[in-house]
Design a protein around this motif. Structure first.
Motif, PDB file in Angstrom:
ATOM      1  N   GLU A   1       5.039   1.415   4.363  1.00 50.78           N
ATOM      2  CA  GLU A   1       4.727   0.106   4.933  1.00 50.78           C
ATOM      3  C   GLU A   1       5.867  -0.907   4.856  1.00 50.78           C
ATOM      4  O   GLU A   1       6.134  -1.610   5.835  1.00 50.78           O
ATOM      5  CB  GLU A   1       3.458  -0.466   4.278  1.00 50.78           C
ATOM      6  N   PRO A   2       6.552  -1.030   3.692  1.00 48.40           N
ATOM      7  CA  PRO A   2       7.625  -2.039   3.646  1.00 48.40           C
ATOM      8  C   PRO A   2       8.666  -1.832   4.751  1.00 48.40           C
ATOM      9  O   PRO A   2       9.004  -2.770   5.473  1.00 48.40           O
ATOM     10  CB  PRO A   2       8.225  -1.849   2.250  1.00 48.40           C
TER      11      PRO A   2
ATOM     12  N   ILE B   1       0.207  -0.580  11.256  1.00 52.26           N
ATOM     13  CA  ILE B   1       0.033  -0.804   9.812  1.00 52.26           C
ATOM     14  C   ILE B   1      -1.345  -1.410   9.555  1.00 52.26           C
ATOM     15  O   ILE B   1      -2.114  -0.932   8.724  1.00 52.26           O
ATOM     16  CB  ILE B   1       1.115  -1.769   9.258  1.00 52.26           C
TER      17      ILE B   1
ATOM     18  N   CYS C   1      16.625  -8.494   7.313  1.00 54.04           N
ATOM     19  CA  CYS C   1      15.828  -7.270   7.174  1.00 54.04           C
ATOM     20  C   CYS C   1      16.648  -6.168   6.513  1.00 54.04           C
ATOM     21  O   CYS C   1      16.143  -5.443   5.653  1.00 54.04           O
ATOM     22  CB  CYS C   1      15.340  -6.788   8.546  1.00 54.04           C
TER      23      CYS C   1
ATOM     24  N   HIS D   1       6.519 -11.945   4.383  1.00 51.64           N
ATOM     25  CA  HIS D   1       6.646 -10.493   4.512  1.00 51.64           C
ATOM     26  C   HIS D   1       7.181  -9.857   3.221  1.00 51.64           C
ATOM     27  O   HIS D   1       6.702  -8.803   2.798  1.00 51.64           O
ATOM     28  CB  HIS D   1       7.529 -10.137   5.716  1.00 51.64           C
TER      29      HIS D   1
ATOM     30  N   ILE E   1      15.088  -3.029  -1.558  1.00 52.68           N
ATOM     31  CA  ILE E   1      14.021  -2.062  -1.868  1.00 52.68           C
ATOM     32  C   ILE E   1      14.629  -0.717  -2.279  1.00 52.68           C
ATOM     33  O   ILE E   1      14.214  -0.103  -3.265  1.00 52.68           O
ATOM     34  CB  ILE E   1      13.082  -1.882  -0.648  1.00 52.68           C
TER      35      ILE E   1
ATOM     36  N   ILE F   1       0.836 -10.290   7.557  1.00 58.30           N
ATOM     37  CA  ILE F   1       1.864  -9.773   8.471  1.00 58.30           C
ATOM     38  C   ILE F   1       1.914 -10.656   9.717  1.00 58.30           C
ATOM     39  O   ILE F   1       2.988 -11.096  10.152  1.00 58.30           O
ATOM     40  CB  ILE F   1       1.576  -8.298   8.857  1.00 58.30           C
TER      41      ILE F   1
ATOM     42  N   GLN G   1      16.843  -6.969   2.777  1.00 53.21           N
ATOM     43  CA  GLN G   1      15.590  -6.651   2.080  1.00 53.21           C
ATOM     44  C   GLN G   1      15.430  -5.132   1.948  1.00 53.21           C
ATOM     45  O   GLN G   1      14.973  -4.631   0.914  1.00 53.21           O
ATOM     46  CB  GLN G   1      14.399  -7.277   2.835  1.00 53.21           C
TER      47      GLN G   1
ATOM     48  N   ILE H   1       4.506  -9.377   0.596  1.00 46.87           N
ATOM     49  CA  ILE H   1       3.665  -8.195   0.840  1.00 46.87           C
ATOM     50  C   ILE H   1       4.363  -6.949   0.289  1.00 46.87           C
ATOM     51  O   ILE H   1       3.784  -6.171  -0.458  1.00 46.87           O
ATOM     52  CB  ILE H   1       3.404  -7.993   2.354  1.00 46.87           C
ATOM     53  N   MET H   2       5.644  -6.798   0.686  1.00 49.28           N
ATOM     54  CA  MET H   2       6.399  -5.594   0.296  1.00 49.28           C
ATOM     55  C   MET H   2       6.542  -5.491  -1.215  1.00 49.28           C
ATOM     56  O   MET H   2       6.470  -4.406  -1.786  1.00 49.28           O
ATOM     57  CB  MET H   2       7.796  -5.635   0.914  1.00 49.28           C
TER      58      MET H   2
ATOM     59  N   ILE I   1       7.182  -2.757   8.174  1.00 51.43           N
ATOM     60  CA  ILE I   1       7.144  -4.209   8.426  1.00 51.43           C
ATOM     61  C   ILE I   1       8.532  -4.669   8.866  1.00 51.43           C
ATOM     62  O   ILE I   1       8.692  -5.374   9.872  1.00 51.43           O
ATOM     63  CB  ILE I   1       6.697  -4.983   7.163  1.00 51.43           C
ATOM     64  N   LEU I   2       9.571  -4.240   8.130  1.00 50.77           N
ATOM     65  CA  LEU I   2      10.943  -4.649   8.449  1.00 50.77           C
ATOM     66  C   LEU I   2      11.410  -4.084   9.790  1.00 50.77           C
ATOM     67  O   LEU I   2      12.133  -4.747  10.535  1.00 50.77           O
ATOM     68  CB  LEU I   2      11.896  -4.191   7.340  1.00 50.77           C
TER      69      LEU I   2
END
Lengths: 321, 321
Positions: free
Chosen positions: A104-105, A85, B147, B82, B154, B108, B150, B85-86, A108-109
């Protein structure tokens, strides 16, 4: 007598089976994204170091440390996903990177999930609780150092005055310490005493640094079949590798090569680097690290596994030659 | 008799001191970025739950579990960095978010550093090794679930048909399980038996869900002094909260409100939601969760700390009323 090639193949098969069992049939974008690079293959070198280090300490008696071996591969993969990333890389191991496919989200997760799983797999290894706590601490400290290494690597992109010492510190953190942790965690979980554990850590860190320097050389030479587009990417991108730093110290500035290069231009550059003694010096540094790595193993009793660990250090500096 | 307010204040002071000791004077962008939100304050509710749960199990005898308490705050902060960012959020706790100041790559990595430190701090608590291994496993599983939560959050952004059950699962994972882990880890490290540990986990998860539902209500009502720009942000952004889901089930579609709203429009919307019984129903769900949380504590012997845990659950649903 097992050859290193046979051992690595057997180890990779074993890891692939575990990875398939735990990550082969997962549900939902997040877990598929986590499994993506793991399932794309890889030599599974860090798990091999975990298992060999454990068996070198116990002289080949068997411990069920495969979950811990997998933990090191998961840690490696988490850093790959997050690094891709940050670096904006689009392919790895011949497949699109995680953020390219899932965004990207989710990437990251997905890295964060593997991070958690690494600690979980250390805990489900067949070892004593004191040893597991030591291994968890070691892995945690290692992850912090890997982040430092990646942070240094990013900061170096904006500089043209990186010293050899700075480069070696960055590489030790970005690549070395995870091999150090692989060897030491394997040893600790198998009951290594502190002297053995420290020796294994030194073996791993130095092997890892040698590995990375050789990687820089491989990037320059690559396969002669490859076009200028694939070769010498570090130089074309102006990366501060040991090759660029050594060249600069010898009065050879690589900055003019930070552009598209033809195959002939790369061949010419390689000849100039060789004539200036840059390549010999870089190669010597890699070999020296492999020697230091092997010497660290002297505190361990002789065994098949100790021999194979030594061969891994040699393999790291002979790859691609 | 200690009031909850006094206890939380004392706990926050204690945590702030530890945070300052470990993160107050760090060197380099990466570590400053890691420390940024930690140093920006916060109620330190998760550490309070760790310490109260530990003392509720041991009836107030003292254990040096402050590092474990800090570990839960570090985990929370890693997820905030994190998530910001997302979600592209620019401020948090009254300061710019980490990626806004240092950029996404460093953000990150800053989250990844706190992630590692959380596991390290569990290991340096004063507890048995078996208990530490259990706590590490619990924290690892919890991070995976956060995670997932989240990731669901999303995915919900693109949908307008999220059910109440889906919402409650998302909230349990995104917010509940970390409170569950805080309570259970505090208990386990202090020597809780499995029935007590499970009860503490249920206390925490249900309290956390109640906390999040109340958060959604606070977002709608906020302070009457605030302009339409700060109030009802969830509705203006079309977020699938329990308020939006319950409104939809009652035939009240909030989609037309997904735009800039004046204070008067928000007041009008609140009146409509109240008339339709949406607010009462959502509030009842939060209170029900707080009741379930408190009932879970019945397996613990009566103590000052058990009472304070119960008051935390009440506080979670009374904040901002």
């Amino acid at each position: 007598m097992t050859t290193l090639e046979d051992y690595l193949e057997k180890n990779a098969d074993r890891m692939d089976k575990m990875i398939n069992r735990y990550f082969g049939d997962v549900y939902g974008d997040l877990f598929r994204a986590s499994a993506h690079l793991l399932l794309a293959g890889g030599k599974r070198l860090r798990p091999a170091v975990v298992s060999l280090a454990a068996d070198a300490v116990t002289k080949g008696s068997s411990y069920d440390l495969l979950p811990a071996a997998l933990a090191l591969e998961l840690t490696h993969n988490f850093t790959l996903i997050h690094d891709d990333i940050m670096d904006g890389d689009v392919t790895r191991r011949g497949v699109p990177t995680v953020h390219t496919v899932w965004g990207e989200p989710t990437a990251i997760l997905a890295g964060d999930v593997l991070y958690a799983k690494a600690f979980e797999f250390i805990c489900i290894s067949d070892a004593g609780n004191l040893e597991k706590v030591r291994a968890v601490r070691m892995l945690a400290r290692t992850c912090t150092e890997i982040c430092e290494g990646q942070s240094m690597d990013i900061a170096f992109e904006a500089r043209r005055d990186v010293s050899e010492a700075e480069y070696l510190e960055m590489v030790a953190k970005k690549t070395g310490v995870l091999y150090g942790a692989a060897a030491a965690i394997g040893g600790v979980l198998a009951g290594a005493n502190p002297i053995q554990a420290d020796a294994l850590y030194q073996f791993g860190v130095n092997s890892g640094v040698a590995f990375q320097i050789q990687d820089d050389l491989i990037d320059l030479y690559a396969s002669s079949e490859k076009s200028g587009k694939d070769r010498a990417s570090d130089i074309r991108e102006g990366k501060q590798t040991l090759i660029a730093i050594t060249a600069r110290e010898k009065g050879l500035d690589l900055a003019p090569y930070q552009r598209e290069l033809t195959g002939a231009e790369i061949d010419d550059l390689i000849a100039r680097l060789e004539d200036a003694g840059v390549i010999d010096e870089v190669r010597a540094t890699a070999i020296e690290r492999a020697v230091v790595a092997k010497e660290a193993l002297s505190v361990l009793p002789d065994s098949e596994e100790k021999r194979l660990l030594g061969e891994i250090a040699d393999f790291f500096v002979n790859r691609g030659n």
